[in-house]
Design an enzyme around this catalytic site. Structure first.
Site, PDB file in Angstrom:
ATOM      1  N   CYS A  87     -16.275  15.613  13.294  1.00  0.00           N
ATOM      2  CA  CYS A  87     -16.073  15.080  11.941  1.00  0.00           C
ATOM      3  C   CYS A  87     -15.239  16.004  11.065  1.00  0.00           C
ATOM      4  O   CYS A  87     -14.403  15.537  10.281  1.00  0.00           O
ATOM      5  CB  CYS A  87     -17.427  14.789  11.298  1.00  0.00           C
ATOM      6  N   HIS A 122     -22.735  15.958   7.978  1.00  0.00           N
ATOM      7  CA  HIS A 122     -21.622  15.075   8.298  1.00  0.00           C
ATOM      8  C   HIS A 122     -20.644  15.099   7.130  1.00  0.00           C
ATOM      9  O   HIS A 122     -21.052  15.239   5.965  1.00  0.00           O
ATOM     10  CB  HIS A 122     -22.118  13.643   8.549  1.00  0.00           C
ATOM     11  N   SER A 140     -17.192   9.594  13.560  1.00  0.00           N
ATOM     12  CA  SER A 140     -18.599   9.853  13.819  1.00  0.00           C
ATOM     13  C   SER A 140     -19.013   9.174  15.118  1.00  0.00           C
ATOM     14  O   SER A 140     -18.292   8.331  15.660  1.00  0.00           O
ATOM     15  CB  SER A 140     -19.461   9.343  12.655  1.00  0.00           C
TER      16      SER A 140
END
Length: 380
Positions: A87, A122, A140
């Site tokens: 990510c 994330h 992702s």
């Protein structure tokens, strides 16, 4: 079949295959003729072609503490090597690919989710177009945690879509951080603020989170100029200044307002009722006359003569008329003269009408009044 292969290996008749071909990815697509929403979708398809890195080994070494120039160079290396990414690498690649799109604000957006006592981070690149719509570019394991089209009216609406996606896989969002807008110059040495506004979602109510995000989204351009310029910036409501320990740059921390309990509501209601009662009680007092507002005139003689029966100089006529007159009977001439002498002494001793007293010890008086001094000596 296994025995035959072993015999071939022993005889040396096995043909060695060629080395595997390295993966190749085409150059970034040409998006100059497309509109902004179509450009974002085309760039997301290009990012998805790199595939997500599911193994523990990292092929690149992305560092969030480096300036924008190093971030752009890392994105160029990712395009050249064409290896799987995660990510953070996808966000750096999105920063590089969207540098030439006009009227597009790009802000790093990070999430910290919790599941079974473990914390997972994330990051995506939040985008705001010219029309004011929000979207995101990212990569992702889950497709609904990466790309978001430019269709969300506000930043809180975009974050809420990620929140619902996390809840769908059993995760709970603990914290959300929003950075400052990223520059567009490839060879710039300015710092990238990956995290500026930190919001502990788990400790606050969602309406409060939406309110502070909405305020920050309207002022983030101003914060970028202040932090990169003078370094002095103001705080928003329910926020305090802080410093990111991981990256070492300043920021804002959201402090949720205290929750109002039933006891607090009762006490506030009682205080409100008490203040209303006090106002009603105080209203009649305003119409009452003051103690000093009397019809009789002020007697100035009290400030000049305290023990004298006759008024001092400057006393009004009303006050003089109230003073009893001196007796005029026979044999009262001496008394009237004594009263007049006492009156003169009182006026002379008072602070209002003080007379000058001759002092022979003063040298200046002795020089000016030689004749008077001689007469005094003769009398002695």
């Amino acid at each position: 079949a296994v025995r035959e292969e072993l015999k071939k290996l022993a005889a040396g008749d096995v043909k060695v295959s060629k080395s595997p071909i390295a993966p190749t990815i085409a150059d970034p697509p040409s998006i100059s003729s497309l509109k902004t929403p179509a450009k974002i979708e085309a760039l997301q398809k290009y990012i998805n072609s790199f595939k997500y890195n599911h193994i523990g080994k990292e092929y690149f070494n992305p560092d969030k503490r480096v300036p924008l120039l190093r971030v752009m160079n890392c994105a160029k290396t990712i395009i050249k090597e064409s290896l799987p990414i995660k990510c953070l690498e996808a966000t750096m690649l999105a920063i590089y690919l969207t540098r030439d799109i006009a009227n597009l604000s790009r802000v790093p957006l990070r999430f910290a989710s919790s599941v079974h006592g473990h914390i997972y981070w994330h990051i995506v690149l939040a985008l705001r177009g010219k029309c004011g719509r929000w979207g995101a570019l990212g990569l992702s394991r889950r497709p609904d945690l990466g790309f978001k089209p430019l269709k969300f009216s506000t930043l809180p609406a975009l974050v809420k879509s990620y929140k619902e996606a996390y809840e769908g896989i059993g995760h709970k969002i603990v914290k959300v951080t929003v950075g400052l807008p990223v520059g567009t110059k490839v060879e710039s040495h300015e710092k990238v603020y990956w995290q500026f506004m930190s919001i502990p979602v788990s400790k606050a109510k969602w309406p409060d989170v939406e309110a502070v995000m909405r305020k920050y989204s309207k002022t983030m351009e101003r914060y970028a100029k202040q932090v990169r310029g003078t370094g002095i910036y103001n705080t928003l409501e329910n926020t305090v200044k802080c410093r990111c320990l991981e990256l070492g740059h300043p920021g804002l921390l959201f402090k949720p307002p205290p929750e109002e309990t039933e006891c607090d509501a009762d006490t506030q209601q009682q205080q409100h009722q008490g203040t209303e009662g006090n106002k009603k009680i105080d209203e009649p007092r305003r119409n009452l006359p003051s103690k000093d507002s009397s019809d009789r005139p002020h007697d100035r003689s009290t400030s000049c003569t305290k023990n004298s029966e006759t008024p001092a100089v400057g006393t009004p006529k009303e006050a003089r008329s109230s003073v009893p007159a001196a007796p005029t009977t026979s044999g009262g001439g001496a008394k009237s003269r004594e009263n007049s002498k006492d009156r003169r002494r009182s006026v002379g001793s008072s602070s209002c009408g003080r007379k000058k007293v001759f002092d022979p010890s003063r040298p200046a008086t002795r020089i000016r009044n030689k004749d008077r001094l001689a007469s005094l000596n003769q009398k002695k």
